[in-house]
Write an enzyme that holds these catalytic residues in place. Structure first.
Site, PDB file in Angstrom:
ATOM      1  N   GLU A 242       4.135   8.519  -0.722  1.00  0.00           N
ATOM      2  CA  GLU A 242       5.569   8.246  -0.686  1.00  0.00           C
ATOM      3  C   GLU A 242       6.347   9.108  -1.682  1.00  0.00           C
ATOM      4  O   GLU A 242       7.501   9.455  -1.452  1.00  0.00           O
ATOM      5  CB  GLU A 242       5.859   6.770  -0.960  1.00  0.00           C
ATOM      6  CG  GLU A 242       5.482   5.829   0.182  1.00  0.00           C
ATOM      7  CD  GLU A 242       4.068   5.285   0.074  1.00  0.00           C
ATOM      8  OE1 GLU A 242       3.297   5.783  -0.779  1.00  0.00           O
ATOM      9  OE2 GLU A 242       3.727   4.368   0.840  1.00  0.00           O
TER      10      GLU A 242
ATOM     11  N   PHE B 103       2.148 -10.813  -1.050  1.00  0.00           N
ATOM     12  CA  PHE B 103       1.406  -9.560  -0.931  1.00  0.00           C
ATOM     13  C   PHE B 103       2.374  -8.383  -0.746  1.00  0.00           C
ATOM     14  O   PHE B 103       3.251  -8.426   0.109  1.00  0.00           O
ATOM     15  CB  PHE B 103       0.432  -9.637   0.255  1.00  0.00           C
ATOM     16  CG  PHE B 103      -0.301  -8.346   0.486  1.00  0.00           C
ATOM     17  CD1 PHE B 103      -1.192  -7.866  -0.473  1.00  0.00           C
ATOM     18  CD2 PHE B 103      -0.087  -7.595   1.634  1.00  0.00           C
ATOM     19  CE1 PHE B 103      -1.860  -6.669  -0.280  1.00  0.00           C
ATOM     20  CE2 PHE B 103      -0.755  -6.396   1.836  1.00  0.00           C
ATOM     21  CZ  PHE B 103      -1.638  -5.927   0.876  1.00  0.00           C
ATOM     22  N   GLN B 104       2.208  -7.359  -1.550  1.00  0.00           N
ATOM     23  CA  GLN B 104       3.049  -6.158  -1.530  1.00  0.00           C
ATOM     24  C   GLN B 104       4.531  -6.477  -1.713  1.00  0.00           C
ATOM     25  O   GLN B 104       5.398  -5.810  -1.159  1.00  0.00           O
ATOM     26  CB  GLN B 104       2.808  -5.342  -0.252  1.00  0.00           C
ATOM     27  CG  GLN B 104       1.402  -4.733  -0.231  1.00  0.00           C
ATOM     28  CD  GLN B 104       1.217  -3.642   0.801  1.00  0.00           C
ATOM     29  OE1 GLN B 104       1.842  -3.652   1.853  1.00  0.00           O
ATOM     30  NE2 GLN B 104       0.332  -2.694   0.504  1.00  0.00           N
TER      31      GLN B 104
ATOM     32  N   LYS C  40      11.493  -8.116   6.063  1.00  0.00           N
ATOM     33  CA  LYS C  40      10.877  -8.017   7.388  1.00  0.00           C
ATOM     34  C   LYS C  40      11.585  -8.873   8.444  1.00  0.00           C
ATOM     35  O   LYS C  40      11.745  -8.439   9.581  1.00  0.00           O
ATOM     36  CB  LYS C  40       9.407  -8.437   7.271  1.00  0.00           C
ATOM     37  CG  LYS C  40       8.568  -7.774   8.310  1.00  0.00           C
ATOM     38  CD  LYS C  40       7.094  -7.939   8.090  1.00  0.00           C
ATOM     39  CE  LYS C  40       6.432  -7.545   9.399  1.00  0.00           C
ATOM     40  NZ  LYS C  40       5.062  -7.165   9.291  1.00  0.00           N
TER      41      LYS C  40
ATOM     42  N   MET D 201       4.067  25.092 -20.806  1.00  0.00           N
ATOM     43  CA  MET D 201       5.261  24.835 -21.592  1.00  0.00           C
ATOM     44  C   MET D 201       4.933  23.978 -22.813  1.00  0.00           C
ATOM     45  O   MET D 201       5.397  24.250 -23.919  1.00  0.00           O
ATOM     46  CB  MET D 201       6.341  24.174 -20.721  1.00  0.00           C
ATOM     47  CG  MET D 201       7.673  24.023 -21.421  1.00  0.00           C
ATOM     48  SD  MET D 201       8.329  25.602 -22.001  1.00  0.00           S
ATOM     49  CE  MET D 201       9.437  26.020 -20.656  1.00  0.00           C
TER      50      MET D 201
END
Lengths: 191, 557
Positions: B51, B113-114, B163, B470
């Protein structure tokens, strides 16, 4: 624009003061988090914040008391203005604003002290809203110095609980805090 | 027409002109992906490897095209993986709309969940975010979200859709009239323009300092006209680099920590800085008191909060920088400043302005110049973050706006792969080049799979110094060469890695191999990864140390 809204932080303007902001905001969930979160992440200090629904249920009114120099004051106003849910923000002129705070205070009252406290309450125009053999709840409305003075007077008696609402403010006279969104309905000069 | 919430999302996106989205499916966005499946002839979804890559792709797409990039992710870890991408877009004012699924409303707040509070997490890094709790408000929320992302000073917006909202049915009507801007932006006031014009006319040594705002506002033509009119040199922040062609006679190049000596020196001699679409980052200004000592600042920007935030403005003009500049141009008459020009030319041609890297060696400069000679003028050059990014900023001669895609404000290592993919897709698969380092590339090299799947003509050039260059440079300069955790010594074979992913892979060990390999890369149809081995001790110079001034500039290693 120029002059004092452009971030000049020379010594004459770097004096830290307390100031009051009035806001109209969308009455959406999370709006308080957005505002308090902005203060936290930009390291601005907030003294008090009070909020309530207005006559229009879609809009809430918030009064913020904060502390800082002109730079902080200007940044707070500009950053808050950018929030989508903030409709109006106004820095209140202390000379032209009615400021009030509500105090509820519970005292442990010993025998023989009741009269003294009642006298003090009447001088400050506080109300006794609850009374029992050993406890008393006092209610006082006023500006911050008055409330502070009252609390200071009562400290020796033994304060057991204290809560204050934070400042709430309304401009004097014909001044009205306007919803800027409605003002811009005509669409002139808009990019 | 009755549609599900998920269908409403895709319909509104299509209605508002979005034909490409990036993302990654999951449990809480199954319905949105089902709607995408059914509408795949009208809206194309690009799946990435992660993602974070999708978020950077949406951002890169937005930067390269100016159109809003859209990214979709599932709840929980899908949503949190977007966070770095959203913050990157926020710091560089890039219009991105993130749509996340969430668990159904009855499950919210139960640590389901999630489930994660992505609204709370992204509040400080979005222009605005929403959780949709009523399907009848979904269409307008998506429209408003797109409008907020793109209007005024652009930035990311996140919409979290539980959802049950995605499955709920609702009457859908296409939008009848344009969505009103969230915050009304007034045109700059005439009085402010008058004050600005007066200040410019009175200045002896004006310096135009242009930033990312000029690129975002597509105001490059107005800026060039302005510079010619008032006869002033232009210096650029890194975000503004592509706004002015590198070979434009007024352009002195980048200023700031790793800016050109001439640009920073001329700026320090100026009596008026005309800052256009600039936010005065600490990396750009160095010491703030010294930055303004002896000079005034005219600040032109669309965001009122930037006026006076980092540098006090003597005069400020608020508005779209393109609109402000064109109105200023009509007020001003042609000016000439011969003495100032002479002084500038003196600085431009002094030895300190003519630093070049070693010849005959595979230096970053040689690689960049060779790529420039082969790339088209409007080819997008993406970078990751670190030394290679600064070298590209210093040496690549940009000639068209939006051709530099780089993470300036947040400095996100790992930005490059996703962003280059998004930019390439946004430009209809035009050849795109990503300059990266072995450190940055290692962070998100998984997106090579995305480039291969879509057969993108993407050339990835890894400036491989076998170190986190760097940080190593700072350790060399400020930490007595204590190279804590910056010497990588990794055994990754980037050529084999490229081949394993299905991309072309080449290694360049010396300058003699450069031309041949680039020739093959620029002729390839799909992605190519080039491992260009450079010296670990190569430094980014010049450098003005943090909080320093032009007097502290380090020119040589």
């Amino acid at each position: 624009m120029n002059g004092n809204m452009n971030g000049n932080t020379d010594e004459t303007t770097a004096k830290k003061t307390k100031f009051i902001l009035c806001l109209l905001v969308r009455n959406e969930s999370g709006v308080l988090t957005r505002i308090s979160g902005l203060f936290a992440r930009r390291a601005f200090n907030i003294d008090s914040l009070s909020v309530g629904e207005t006559e229009n249920p879609l809009i809430s009114r918030i009064t913020i008391s904060a502390f800082g120099d002109e730079y902080i004051r200007e940044q707070i106003i500009k950053q808050l203005s950018k929030l989508h849910d903030v409709l109006t923000i106004e820095l209140m002129d202390p000379e032209k604003t009615v400021l009030r705070e509500l105090l509820l205070l519970k005292l442990h009252v010993k025998k023989g002290e009741q009269n003294e406290i009642m006298q003090a309450a009447s001088v400050f125009r506080a109300k006794i809203v609850d009374l029992s053999q050993s406890a008393m709840i006092l209610e006082l409305t006023g500006d911050t110095p008055k409330i502070n003075a009252f609390i200071e007077f009562l400290v020796p008696y033994g304060i057991t609980e204290l809560c204050r609402t934070g400042i709430t403010a309304v401009g004097r006279g014909n001044y009205i805090l306007k919803n800027i969104e409605e003002e811009n309905e005509d669409g002139t000069d808009v990019l | 027409m009755m549609l599900t919430g998920a269908q409403i999302i895709t319909e509104v996106l299509i209605d508002e002109g979005i034909d490409k989205v990036f993302g990654y499916p999951g449990g809480a966005v199954l319905n949105i992906y089902d709607a995408l499946y059914k509408s795949s002839d009208r809206i194309r979804h690009y799946i990435t490897s992660h993602e974070q890559g999708a978020a950077h792709s949406a951002d890169g797409y937005a930067r390269a095209t100016g159109r809003t990039g859209v990214v979709i992710a599932t709840s929980g870890p899908g949503a949190t993986n977007l966070v770095t991408g959203i913050a990157t877009a926020y710091l560089d004012s890039s219009p991105v709309l993130a749509i996340t699924g969430n668990v159904g409303q009855p499950l919210i707040g139960k640590d389901s969940f999630q489930e994660v509070d992505i609204i709370g997490i992204t509040m400080p890094i979005t222009k605005h975010n929403y959780m949709v709790k009523d399907v009848t408000k979904l269409a307008d929320t998506v429209r408003e979200g797109l409008m907020i992302a793109a209007s005024g000073r652009p930035g990311p917006v996140l919409i979290d859709v539980p959802k049950d909202i995605q499955t709920a049915l609702c009457e859908y009507t296409p939008r009848q009239k344009p969505v009103r801007p969230a915050k009304i932006l007034k045109k700059a006031a005439e009085a402010d323009l008058e004050r600005a014009a007066e200040l410019i006319v009175k200045a002896q040594r004006p310096f135009i300092y242009a930033g990312g705002g000029v690129v975002i506002a597509n105001a490059a033509p107005q800026l060039l006209e302005f510079a010619d009119l008032i006869d002033a040199p232009i210096g650029l922040s890194m975000m503004g680099l592509s706004a002015v062609p590198a070979d434009h006679p007024k352009n002195l190049g980048m200023t700031g920590m790793h800016g050109k000596f001439a640009a920073s020196k001329v700026m320090s001699k100026s009596d008026l800085i005309i800052a256009v679409g600039i936010r005065f980052s600490d990396r750009a200004t160095g010491s703030k008191p010294e930055f303004v000592r002896g000079r005034r600042v005219l600040h032109i920007d669309i965001d009122p909060a930037e006026i006076g935030k980092n540098i006090p403005a003597y005069v400020a003009v608020l508005g779209d920088v393109g609109d402000v500049l064109s109105r200023l141009n009509t007020r001003l008459t042609k000016q000439t400043r011969l003495e100032w020009e002479e002084e500038i030319n003196g600085i431009r041609h002094c030895p300190d302005s003519r630093l070049e890297m070693q010849k005959g060696k595979l230096t970053p400069q040689a690689i960049i110049e060779e790529v420039r000679s082969r790339a088209e003028d409007d080819a997008v050059i993406a970078t990751d973050v670190g030394q290679h990014q600064m070298w590209v900023s210093q040496y690549y001669r940009f000639s068209a706006p939006r051709t530099l895609v780089t993470s300036g404000g947040l400095g996100t290592m790992g930005f490059g792969m996703g962003a280059a993919i998004g930019a390439c897709i946004g430009n209809n698969k035009k050849r795109t080049v990503l300059f990266t380092g072995d450190g940055s590339f290692h962070m998100n090299l998984n997106e090579t799979a995305t480039a291969v799947s879509n057969n993108l003509p993407l050339i990835v050039i890894i400036m491989n110094n076998n170190a986190l260059g760097m940080v190593r440079q700072w350790q060399t300069m400020f930490f007595d060469k204590r190279y804590s955790n910056t010497t990588l010594n990794r055994k990754t074979d980037f050529v084999k890695l490229a081949e394993a992913f299905g991309a072309g892979g080449y290694r360049i060990n010396n300058i003699g191999e450069l031309d041949g390999v680039l020739g093959k890369a620029f002729g390839a149809a799909g992605p190519v990864i080039i491992d260009a081995v450079i010296d670990s001790d190569e430094m980014v110079l010049p450098m003005i140390p943090p909080g320093g001034t032009i007097n502290d500039i380090i020119l040589r290693g």
